[in-house]
Structure formats: structure tokens, C-alpha cells
Enzyme design. Structure first.
Site, PDB file in Angstrom:
ATOM      1  N   CYS A 182     -13.009 -22.306 -21.264  1.00 51.48           N
ATOM      2  CA  CYS A 182     -14.155 -22.018 -22.125  1.00 51.48           C
ATOM      3  C   CYS A 182     -13.867 -20.801 -23.022  1.00 51.48           C
ATOM      4  O   CYS A 182     -13.064 -20.895 -23.926  1.00 51.48           O
ATOM      5  CB  CYS A 182     -15.420 -21.831 -21.273  1.00 51.48           C
ATOM      6  SG  CYS A 182     -16.961 -21.928 -22.217  1.00 51.48           S
ATOM      7  N   HIS A 210     -15.347 -27.008 -18.352  1.00 50.24           N
ATOM      8  CA  HIS A 210     -15.234 -26.282 -17.075  1.00 50.24           C
ATOM      9  C   HIS A 210     -14.771 -27.252 -15.986  1.00 50.24           C
ATOM     10  O   HIS A 210     -15.588 -27.822 -15.252  1.00 50.24           O
ATOM     11  CB  HIS A 210     -16.591 -25.684 -16.684  1.00 50.24           C
ATOM     12  CG  HIS A 210     -16.999 -24.519 -17.506  1.00 50.24           C
ATOM     13  ND1 HIS A 210     -16.733 -23.208 -17.147  1.00 50.24           N
ATOM     14  CD2 HIS A 210     -17.653 -24.448 -18.699  1.00 50.24           C
ATOM     15  CE1 HIS A 210     -17.214 -22.389 -18.076  1.00 50.24           C
ATOM     16  NE2 HIS A 210     -17.772 -23.117 -19.024  1.00 50.24           N
ATOM     17  N   GLU A 230     -13.525 -26.734 -13.177  1.00 49.08           N
ATOM     18  CA  GLU A 230     -13.772 -26.264 -11.800  1.00 49.08           C
ATOM     19  C   GLU A 230     -15.002 -26.906 -11.168  1.00 49.08           C
ATOM     20  O   GLU A 230     -15.087 -27.041  -9.944  1.00 49.08           O
ATOM     21  CB  GLU A 230     -13.904 -24.733 -11.753  1.00 49.08           C
ATOM     22  CG  GLU A 230     -15.069 -24.146 -12.511  1.00 49.08           C
ATOM     23  CD  GLU A 230     -14.772 -23.800 -13.957  1.00 49.08           C
ATOM     24  OE1 GLU A 230     -15.541 -23.016 -14.554  1.00 49.08           O
ATOM     25  OE2 GLU A 230     -13.770 -24.307 -14.495  1.00 49.08           O
TER      26      GLU A 230
END
Length: 563
Positions: free
Chosen positions: A399, A526, A528
Site C-alpha cells: 500500500c 493488502h 496479509e
């Protein structure tokens, strides 16, 4: 539908989320379909406008919901995809009731906490519990509900009252209450104290809920005499008192619960159609926990961010790195570096901090710059990115980390000295990162590019495409307002910084890769948030593979992990 309510006492942050997730994992391992709901008693509509120092990271769901980080725990443990309505807040409930009142749904009656707010809570829980969260799209059979905060908090009272009523509506055989409490052990005496748990259970009973299980959290394993004392003073059988001490990894928690007979208790208490024996899924968790504890080789990653004082601020990033490290049989050594400490201004103010931060960065095997907002610490992040690029150190920017990688390249490789993001310098002559067109600058909440979006690879010659299994596109979750300026991308590509992925329209740059570098990757999304213990996120896996010098071998094997 069976409902399991998890409440907490003595202190917040005691581990209710991990315990709720672990209970769900055990039940799912028996073949049951499990969903989860988190209740946060704060008045905010969602977690979107919080500083990470308030409640930890803001977790983003597929539907764009900005929610509490515990929903991330549920998704990772249970391998499910939740929705924004799986996170209930006081703000959402009151907004829902007030909208109904304005609409005239209450026919002129006085709208009160009881029954209108409490009814709204019960209705919300029953409706959301039925929403499918697995890939097979079948209705769940079990709903695990975590009530945030501690029993006795004034803002949590309407929710406790709602569940006091709900236990009769759902019937005893369909409702179970688990109370998580702390058993402290003062250093002065070394004795494990039960009084806080006794008082917490008494307060819960006074509000009309009786715990079926008391889960006691402690630093060290709890003695049997303490278990018997809690059983006697809290009016439960000894087998209804469960101990969870601090363990080396959260993977061990479902196993601890299962070893203490929680499955047998649920089968009897909730009349569940399951076997007493754990399934293959729980055996996989056991193997994973044992493997985690036996790891010898270490890989160090420097996380350069601005919220480094609280590890929960980067909970999903840490988990994604941990999943990837475990997949390649390495122990993760995550070093948090406050990006402001890498800046020249810190050298003048506190040279010791400055040199310690740079020492950490230099000795790391790989560098990660995660997402964030605001100008503070950005110069330090740029310094770390520049160092990773020049020294050919494996790097992943997520990001804002990707955006700053573009800014750093523009300044040092394209010689655009004032290149910047318009977030930090609206008047820059070289706006390499710009405000996204769909952003509404009025309200702050829920106005970003949020949720799962498709990213299309525009070339086959991409390391990330290979890591994703040579897919033509990937779908990952986003949370940002600013984008790389598409009008300037050709300048970067001529110098070797390739934009290998973009959105379906081709206007938004999603993935960058630097030529002639072991691993210099930036992603606007993102990844994750989609990482799972047994399915690590490809960008994070790539970073760990590059940091351990095994990336090329992994790619040559066709992206298969060595046994």
C-alpha cells in the site's frame, strides 16, 4: 443454530479473540459449519477511523468492511470469509434503531434501550448467524459470539442484557456462555490468585448470565488446587474450568482446549452430532504447532513503520510473515523499526536511537514497509527503501510502502527531486502518487477504495505472477485513497521499474517489480488479510524465500515447497 457467547472479565485484551477462534476451529474440525460475530461496545460505526494505537490494526473484509482485528483471527483460524455485519458496534445498533424510528416503524412508541436496542441486537445476531461464510455457501450450524470489553463496562450493559434475554429465546440446549478470566500471579508471593475470577463471575451472574465454562488465562500453567478453588467458589464442576497459559504460539491454543475435554463438554451440553475424537484438521494443527516449536533456522525481517510501539498495529502483517516462514521451515525474527528513527533529524536529536535503528535495518535479511497514513515517518521509510534498492536487499512494499517505493525511485533514479505524493505535498511539480478519483474528500469513514478487487497481470515475466501460480489475475483486499499517477508510469518502466499488475480498466497500478534485483516488489493491495496458516500469502512468501536465498530454487521447482 447453536450459539456460543464468549465474555471476558478482569481486564480487556485477555485473549478472548484467540479463544473464540480456537473453539470455532475445534468444532469445525468435527465437520460442523462455524461462523463468528464480534461485538464492540464503542459508539463508532466501524473501526475505519481509529488510530491503530486504539484497538490495534483495522482489518479489512472482502466486502470492504473495516472491522476489529479479532475478525482477522476468526478468518485465519476458521478459514472463512466474514462480512461487515459480523462486526456489531453500539454505533451500528443505535443507527439501525434510530433509522427505524425515523421511518415510523415503532408506531409512536417511546424508543428505549429495553426492549428496542436489546431486541435489535438479538435480531442482528440471529440474522447474521445464518449467512454462509464457507466456500460451499451452506448455512452455518454454530455461531461463536465474542463480546468485547469486560463484564461491568457501562457501554457493554445493553449487550449483556440482550443475551440474558436471548438465552431463553434460543433455549438452553442451543446457548452456551464461556467466560474468560485472568488468574494473576504477583511476583511478591508467586501465588496464583482466584479472587479476580470469583468477582468477575459474580458480576456476570448478577447481570443474569451463568458461565458454562470458565477459561482461566495465566502466565504459567495453573495448579490443580487453583482449579478446585475456582470450581467451588464459582459454582461450576471442575471439568468446567479450563486453563490456558501463555504458549509459544497461538497454534497451540486449540490443542490445549481439546486436551482438557472441551469437545466432550460441547457434545453433551449443546447436543452436538459429533465424535469425541478430533479429526484430521485438528491433527494438522497439532503437527503445525509442533513444527513451529522445533524450528531452528531463523530469518530476520525488518518492519519499517510508524506504529511500532504496539505489535497489534501490524497483527495481520506479522501473521502473514509467520505463515510464510513456517511454510519454508524458518523461524521468524521480526524486528520493528520506527521509521522516524531512520531520519536525519533523529541523528541530531538522539544519535544512539538513530544508529540502533540503522543497525537493525542493516542486519535484516529482508525489509518490509507496510501501509499507513500521514506524513510522519515517511522520510525514514524512503531511506529504508533506498537502502533496500541499492544494496539489493529483498523488499516488499504494501500500500503506502509501494507508493513510497515509486516516490523513492522517482527522486533517485529519475532525478525528480521534488517527486512526492499529493497526500504529503499537494503542490509538488512531480505528483507521482495522486488522490484517487472515486474518493469523496468530505466524510472520512468508509470513503476509501475498500474490499476485494481484481488485479490483472499484464505480463508473464513477473515473479509475483509465478508466486501466485501463474494466474492471469488475482483478487485481493484494498484500503487506500491514493494511487500511482498512471500518466507517469512510462517514465518508470523505461528505467526498469515495471508495473506488472493493474486493475481491470488498466488505470490503477497495483503491482511494481524492479528489474535486476533479487526481490523488489510493491503491491497496492493488502495481501496479509488473505493469508492463512496453511495457505501463506504469495507476496509475503516471496519476501521470505528471497530473504533466505531460496526464491530461485522455489520458482524452478514450479512453486512447490521442498518437503
Amino acid at each position: 443454530m447453536k450459539y456460543i457467547l464468549v465474555t471476558g472479565g478482569v481486564i480487556s485484551g485477555i485473549g478472548k479473540g484467540i479463544i473464540a477462534s480456537s473453539i470455532g476451529t475445534i468444532l469445525k474440525s468435527c465437520g460442523l459449519r462455524v461462523t463468528a460475530i464480534k461485538i464492540d461496545p464503542y459508539i463508532n460505526i466501524d473501526a475505519g477511523t481509529f488510530s491503530p494505537y486504539e484497538h490495534g490494526e483495522v482489518f479489512v473484509l472482502n466486502d470492504g468492511g473495516e472491522v476489529d482485528l479479532d475478525l482477522g483471527n476468526y478468518e485465519r483460524f476458521l478459514d472463512i470469509n466474514l462480512y461487515k455485519n459480523n462486526n456489531i458496534t453500539t454505533g451500528k445498533i443505535y443507527q439501525h434503531v434510530i433509522n427505524k424510528e425515523r421511518h415510523g416503524d415503532y408506531l409512536g412508541k417511546t424508543v428505549q434501550v429495553v426492549p428496542h436496542i436489546t431486541d435489535a441486537v438479538q435480531e442482528w445476531v440471529m440474522n447474521q448467524a445464518k449467512v454462509p461464510v464457507d466456500d460451499d455457501r451452506r448455512e452455518p450450524q454454530i455461531c461463536v459470539i465474542e463480546l468485547g470489553g469486560t463484564i461491568g463496562d457501562i457501554e457493554g450493559m445493553p449487550f449483556v442484557e440482550a443475551f440474558r434475554q436471548f438465552q431463553f429465546k434460543a433455549k438452553r440446549e442451543n446457548f452456551c456462555n464461556i467466560h474468560v478470566s485472568l488468574v494473576p500471579q504477583p511476583n511478591a508471593t508467586g501465588e496464583q490468585k482466584t479472587k479476580p475470577t470469583q468477582n468477575s463471575v459474580r458480576a456476570l451472574r448478577g447481570l443474569g448470565l451463568s458461565p458454562d465454562l470458565i477459561v482461566c488465562r495465566s502466565a504459567k500453567p495453573i495448579e490443580m488446587a487453583v482449579k478446585e478453588k475456582i470450581s467451588m467458589f464459582c459454582h461450576v464442576e471442575p471439568e468446567q474450568v479450563i486453563f490456558i497459559h501463555d504458549v509459544s504460539s497461538t497454534y497451540r491454543v486449540p490443542i490445549l482446549l481439546e486436551e482438557q475435554g472441551i469437545l466432550k463438554y460441547f457434545k453433551q451440553r449443546l447436543n452436538l452430532p459429533i465424535d469425541d475424537q478430533p479429526s484430521d484438521l485438528l491433527m494438522k494443527w497439532k503437527k503445525m504447532a509442533c513444527r513451529y516449536e522445533r524450528l531452528l533456522k531463523v530469518c530476520s525481517i525488518a518492519l519499517v513503520g510508524k506504529y511500532t510501539k504496539l505489535s497489534d498495529c501490524y497483527a495481520s502483517v506479522f501473521k502473514a510473515l509467520e505463515h510464510s516462514a513456517l511454510a519454508i521451515n524458518y523461524k521468524l525474527d521480526l524486528m520493528y523499526i520506527d521509521s522516524t528513527e531512520l531520519e536525519r533529524s533523529t541523528e541530531a536529536e538522539n544519535s544512539v536511537k538513530y544508529h540502533q535503528a540503522w543497525h537493525k535495518l542493516c542486519k535484516a535479511d529482508g525489509i518490509l514497509v507496510p501501509g499507513g497514513f500521514g506524513i510522519r515517518g515517511t522520510e525514514g521509510k524512503l531511506q529504508a527503501i533506498s537502502w533496500a534498492r541499492k544494496k539489493k536487499k529483498p523488499f516488499l512494499g504494501v500500500c503506502l510502502g509501494m507508493q513510497l517505493a515509486v516516490v523513492e525511485f522517482a527522486r533517485n533514479c529519475l532525478n525528480w527531486e521534488d517527486a512526492n505524493s499529493t497526500e504529503f505535498d499537494p503542490d509538488t511539480k512531480n505528483p507521482v502518487v495522486i488522490d484517487m478519483p472515486e474518493h469523496n474528500p468530505g466524510d472520512m469513514g468508509g470513503t476509501m477504495r475498500l474490499g476485494k478487487r481484481r488485479t490483472v497481470f499484464k505480463t508473464e515475466n513477473s515473479v509475483l505472477r509465478k508466486l501466485y501460480g501463474d494466474e492471469m489475475f488475482v483478487e485481493e483486499r484494498h484500503r487506500h485513497r491514493y494511487e500511482v499517477n498512471p500518466e507517469l508510469t512510462h517514465c518508470f518502466e523505461e528505467k526498469g521499474l515495471k508495473f506488472v499488475g493493474h486493475d481491470t480498466e488498466g488505470n490503477r497500478m497495483e503491482i511494481i517489480e524492479l528489474e535486476n534485483h533479487p526481490y523488489f516488489v510493491g503491491v497496492q493491495f493488502h495481501p496479509e488479510f488473505s493469508s492463512r496458516p496453511m495457505k501463506p500469502s504469495p507476496p509475503y512468501l516471496g519476501l521470505l524465500l528471497a530473504a533466505t536465498g531460496t526464491l530461485n530454487a522455489y520458482l524452478q521447482r514450479g512453486c512447490k515447497l521442498s518437503p
